[in-house]
Design a protein around this motif. Sequence first.
Motif, PDB file in Angstrom:
ATOM      1  N   GLU B 195     -26.747  13.096  25.487  1.00  0.00           N
ATOM      2  CA  GLU B 195     -26.578  13.851  24.251  1.00  0.00           C
ATOM      3  C   GLU B 195     -25.202  14.434  24.101  1.00  0.00           C
ATOM      4  N   LEU B 196     -24.599  14.776  25.230  1.00  0.00           N
ATOM      5  CA  LEU B 196     -23.312  15.473  25.210  1.00  0.00           C
ATOM      6  C   LEU B 196     -22.299  14.772  24.333  1.00  0.00           C
ATOM      7  N   GLY B 197     -22.207  13.472  24.451  1.00  0.00           N
ATOM      8  CA  GLY B 197     -21.195  12.781  23.660  1.00  0.00           C
ATOM      9  C   GLY B 197     -21.611  12.611  22.229  1.00  0.00           C
ATOM     10  N   ARG B 198     -22.901  12.590  21.978  1.00  0.00           N
ATOM     11  CA  ARG B 198     -23.373  12.173  20.661  1.00  0.00           C
ATOM     12  C   ARG B 198     -23.356  13.264  19.605  1.00  0.00           C
ATOM     13  N   THR B 199     -23.632  14.463  20.014  1.00  0.00           N
ATOM     14  CA  THR B 199     -23.714  15.497  18.988  1.00  0.00           C
ATOM     15  C   THR B 199     -22.634  16.544  19.193  1.00  0.00           C
ATOM     16  N   ASN B 200     -22.170  17.128  18.102  1.00  0.00           N
ATOM     17  CA  ASN B 200     -21.188  18.195  18.223  1.00  0.00           C
ATOM     18  C   ASN B 200     -21.829  19.530  17.955  1.00  0.00           C
ATOM     19  N   GLU B 201     -23.117  19.529  17.823  1.00  0.00           N
ATOM     20  CA  GLU B 201     -23.810  20.719  17.366  1.00  0.00           C
ATOM     21  C   GLU B 201     -24.376  21.443  18.579  1.00  0.00           C
ATOM     22  N   LEU B 202     -24.234  22.739  18.614  1.00  0.00           N
ATOM     23  CA  LEU B 202     -24.570  23.477  19.830  1.00  0.00           C
ATOM     24  C   LEU B 202     -26.031  23.903  19.920  1.00  0.00           C
ATOM     25  N   GLU B 203     -26.553  24.445  18.835  1.00  0.00           N
ATOM     26  CA  GLU B 203     -27.835  25.150  18.974  1.00  0.00           C
ATOM     27  C   GLU B 203     -28.984  24.255  19.418  1.00  0.00           C
ATOM     28  N   TYR B 222     -35.142  32.909  29.319  1.00  0.00           N
ATOM     29  CA  TYR B 222     -33.687  32.849  29.418  1.00  0.00           C
ATOM     30  C   TYR B 222     -33.074  33.581  28.233  1.00  0.00           C
ATOM     31  N   VAL B 223     -31.855  34.047  28.451  1.00  0.00           N
ATOM     32  CA  VAL B 223     -31.079  34.631  27.356  1.00  0.00           C
ATOM     33  C   VAL B 223     -29.659  34.084  27.483  1.00  0.00           C
ATOM     34  N   MET B 224     -29.219  33.421  26.427  1.00  0.00           N
ATOM     35  CA  MET B 224     -27.852  32.879  26.465  1.00  0.00           C
ATOM     36  C   MET B 224     -26.989  33.701  25.522  1.00  0.00           C
ATOM     37  N   ARG B 225     -25.880  34.203  26.047  1.00  0.00           N
ATOM     38  CA  ARG B 225     -24.949  34.965  25.211  1.00  0.00           C
ATOM     39  C   ARG B 225     -23.641  34.200  25.106  1.00  0.00           C
ATOM     40  N   LEU B 226     -23.023  34.316  23.926  1.00  0.00           N
ATOM     41  CA  LEU B 226     -21.696  33.728  23.769  1.00  0.00           C
ATOM     42  C   LEU B 226     -20.702  34.821  23.439  1.00  0.00           C
ATOM     43  N   LEU B 227     -19.474  34.614  23.854  1.00  0.00           N
ATOM     44  CA  LEU B 227     -18.419  35.557  23.568  1.00  0.00           C
ATOM     45  C   LEU B 227     -18.137  35.533  22.067  1.00  0.00           C
ATOM     46  N   SER B 228     -18.045  36.730  21.460  1.00  0.00           N
ATOM     47  CA  SER B 228     -17.780  36.781  20.018  1.00  0.00           C
ATOM     48  C   SER B 228     -16.367  36.273  19.734  1.00  0.00           C
ATOM     49  N   PRO B 229     -16.082  35.853  18.493  1.00  0.00           N
ATOM     50  CA  PRO B 229     -14.759  35.294  18.195  1.00  0.00           C
ATOM     51  C   PRO B 229     -13.627  36.271  18.507  1.00  0.00           C
ATOM     52  N   THR B 341     -25.735  23.742  37.366  1.00  0.00           N
ATOM     53  CA  THR B 341     -25.355  22.469  36.741  1.00  0.00           C
ATOM     54  C   THR B 341     -25.543  22.549  35.236  1.00  0.00           C
ATOM     55  N   PHE B 342     -26.682  23.083  34.826  1.00  0.00           N
ATOM     56  CA  PHE B 342     -26.967  23.121  33.396  1.00  0.00           C
ATOM     57  C   PHE B 342     -26.034  24.068  32.660  1.00  0.00           C
ATOM     58  N   SER B 343     -25.627  25.128  33.329  1.00  0.00           N
ATOM     59  CA  SER B 343     -24.707  26.028  32.632  1.00  0.00           C
ATOM     60  C   SER B 343     -23.350  25.362  32.463  1.00  0.00           C
ATOM     61  N   GLU B 344     -23.025  24.453  33.367  1.00  0.00           N
ATOM     62  CA  GLU B 344     -21.769  23.712  33.193  1.00  0.00           C
ATOM     63  C   GLU B 344     -21.861  22.758  32.002  1.00  0.00           C
ATOM     64  N   PHE B 345     -23.010  22.139  31.828  1.00  0.00           N
ATOM     65  CA  PHE B 345     -23.215  21.294  30.652  1.00  0.00           C
ATOM     66  C   PHE B 345     -23.064  22.114  29.380  1.00  0.00           C
ATOM     67  N   LEU B 346     -23.639  23.305  29.414  1.00  0.00           N
ATOM     68  CA  LEU B 346     -23.550  24.178  28.248  1.00  0.00           C
ATOM     69  C   LEU B 346     -22.096  24.472  27.922  1.00  0.00           C
ATOM     70  N   ALA B 347     -21.322  24.751  28.961  1.00  0.00           N
ATOM     71  CA  ALA B 347     -19.912  25.063  28.746  1.00  0.00           C
ATOM     72  C   ALA B 347     -19.225  23.909  28.029  1.00  0.00           C
ATOM     73  N   VAL B 351     -17.576  24.083  24.148  1.00  0.00           N
ATOM     74  CA  VAL B 351     -16.182  23.766  23.841  1.00  0.00           C
ATOM     75  C   VAL B 351     -16.105  22.611  22.839  1.00  0.00           C
ATOM     76  N   ASN B 352     -16.947  21.603  23.047  1.00  0.00           N
ATOM     77  CA  ASN B 352     -17.026  20.476  22.109  1.00  0.00           C
ATOM     78  C   ASN B 352     -17.265  20.936  20.695  1.00  0.00           C
ATOM     79  N   ALA B 353     -18.322  21.752  20.551  1.00  0.00           N
ATOM     80  CA  ALA B 353     -18.729  22.195  19.220  1.00  0.00           C
ATOM     81  C   ALA B 353     -17.605  22.992  18.570  1.00  0.00           C
ATOM     82  N   ARG B 354     -16.948  23.814  19.357  1.00  0.00           N
ATOM     83  CA  ARG B 354     -15.870  24.641  18.821  1.00  0.00           C
ATOM     84  C   ARG B 354     -14.698  23.804  18.336  1.00  0.00           C
ATOM     85  N   LEU B 355     -14.297  22.848  19.163  1.00  0.00           N
ATOM     86  CA  LEU B 355     -13.164  21.993  18.805  1.00  0.00           C
ATOM     87  C   LEU B 355     -13.469  21.221  17.540  1.00  0.00           C
TER      88      LEU B 355
END
Lengths: 102, 636
Positions: B195-203, B222-229, B341-347, B351-355
């Motif tokens: 999936e990583l390569g195929r979609t640019n969408e994060l949620e 689980y609770v996932m937090r992202l840094l605000s802009p 490992t999964f948190s690395e995938f998330l990272a 970054v993909n989605a942001r770019l």
Amino acid sequence: MKIRHDGKTLNVSDLDQLGTMNRQSFNSELAAALPMGIDRIVIDLSRTGYMDCGGLGALIALRNCARRRHGNVAIRLLNPTPPVRHIFKLTHLDRVFPIESG
Amino acid sequence: MCRLSLACDLAGVRETARAAREFLARQGLIEPDLIACELALVEACNNAIVHAPAESRQVPIEINLLFEDPKLELHVIDHTRGFDWPGQMDLPPLEEEHGRGLFIIRSVMDDVLYLRGAGENRLVMRKTWPAREERDAEATKDQQSADSITSDHPSESLPDLQKKLALSEQVIGTMAKELCFRSEELAAIFRCTSELGRTNELESFAKRLLGDLMNIAAADWYVMRLLSPDESRLLVTLSSEPELEPGSVVLPPNQEPLDSSSPCSLAAHSVELQAALGRKDVLFGGSHPLAPADPLASSKGESLGLVRPIVMGDKLLGTLAVGRKADQPHFSVEQVEVIRTFSEFLAIQIVNARLHKERVDLQVTAHELEIARYIQQTLLPKNFPSLHGFGLHGFCRSARQVGGDFYDILPLREDRVLLVVADVMGKGVPAALFAATFHTLVRTMTEWTDRPAELLARMNRLLFEELSSVDMFITAQLVLADVAARKLIVASAGHCPLLLAGPDRRIRSVSPDGMPLGILRDVVFAEEVVALEEGSCALLYTDGLTEARNPHGEFFGEVRLFNWLKEKAGRNKTASQLSEEFLSELKSFQCQVPLSDDQTFLLLSSEPTVECESVISAPETRLAVSAAAHVAPLKR
């Protein structure tokens, strides 16, 4: 610790502990005291209340050093306490350092 | 529970291990287990001290002993750089002096977990026993023989064999569980990477990934937090239970790392903040329960688990908190690995989605500016009408790609012309659209009236609704130049004054009352009538002119404008010549200083009547792509 030269045997005793904390001093003292013409080193561990992997390493270093200088030198451990004996058995070093009681 | 502190000195290890042994003896452990634990602790502490870098030597090593019959946990927490826990742990060759410590720990303890973070690592060693009665029976048997620890019984009795069988079954069961776990993990990783390569969408990606993680790691939430802009806080982006809304976590300025010797009060209350700032895994629950002020505590206080920072390189992206109910054991080594490992995938996906978003935004912005530029170009008049005895010339330069300035010239009947200069306050496409609307409205309105004040009043009423809803307004100046009647009728909506240079070289500033368009719905605009004598020159302009700066930071200002007009006007020059001269004056004033605002002006000047040559000339428009560029004028 006490080091006593007795013919072809070097006796080491009164070693309170042998571990990572004092392995360097143990090795350098013995290296300095190693006389010519011995074929065995007997280490009396009856008073040794503490041994860890660092201590095992020190004994191996002693063995390597003695063999380099004097060829085939046997090292024997005398009367180790049960915990000390345990660590030798765990690491299979009881095959390298035969344990004697007496 | 027992907490011991050990300074980074090998000499203290023995003493500390003895203290630990005494505590464990008080808990009722038997001799073989005491020996095992003491040995494991000694080796763990030696490791931690030997590998401590100079800068961490002041920080003592912490040892925690947690005993809850029939489970024991020994924790050794150090501040070294940590090391990679080897997958296979064999004994080194017999002549090797080093490398037996880890093997010993693994041999004497049932379960070992090494949690490595940035600057702090935790070695967790566990022992589990069968029921207490069995242990007591063992103890009495042991006490009867001298060499009790590793006794090899030559002949095996039935109960011994049964014990061995049970042990083998247990081992097989454990291996089967591990195999199952690993294959699930692998399947999830394959799903995720495809999936990583195929979609640019994060949620949706994150939801699926974290759903898989819940299953594989046997976690409850689980609770996932992202840094605000603005990088000031960690916002909850995704959680397994959307109803719970843990508050946002505020970061200290510049994301300063925690000073471990004096815990910051914010960090003491939030494990997520600790993980984020320290860039390391943080365990919670059990011996380290969540602080009451922790945002997670209100809904997940009775949980244990870990918080992992989500990081790309050294950039913090967010945190992932994973937990389970407190009555269960902590995550195993393998489960922690999966979480990592999964948190690395998330990272990667973050970054993909942001770019991707940034790229799309840039394209949209560039396109928007193109449209606005086009609109602006179409608004400006294509040529200047000829008037009897007077010439016209206009100029409009944009500071950015799109400006809000424009001018217009509407020829009316009988040698009358309506001159318009306007400045739409605002930027980009919205400003350009309002300028276009204004432009159209003026032309429409002049069907009914050509009186400037009335025109402004009508346009204000018509544009008021739209302008005020987006908080924009327009300043404008409308001048009806009646060349035959030799007069100018002037009205202004909050705009810069009209400058009129008479034949006597006196400059008159004409500024009738009137508010900018879009402020109030019903405004009465004043009108002033001034004589347009032969040999005079009128200048309409926007404040980009007077507010032009030179390298010393000085403004061009009204005084300079006055003086220039006074000197140059009425010297038998055409409007376009005057315009040219003014522009070079402006240019030499500004030097290389980039424009901060649009510059627009419209000159009506008394001209010597030329017989055959038509005075039609193409207007000069300069739409600078970048503020600093000086684009050559369009060739006639």
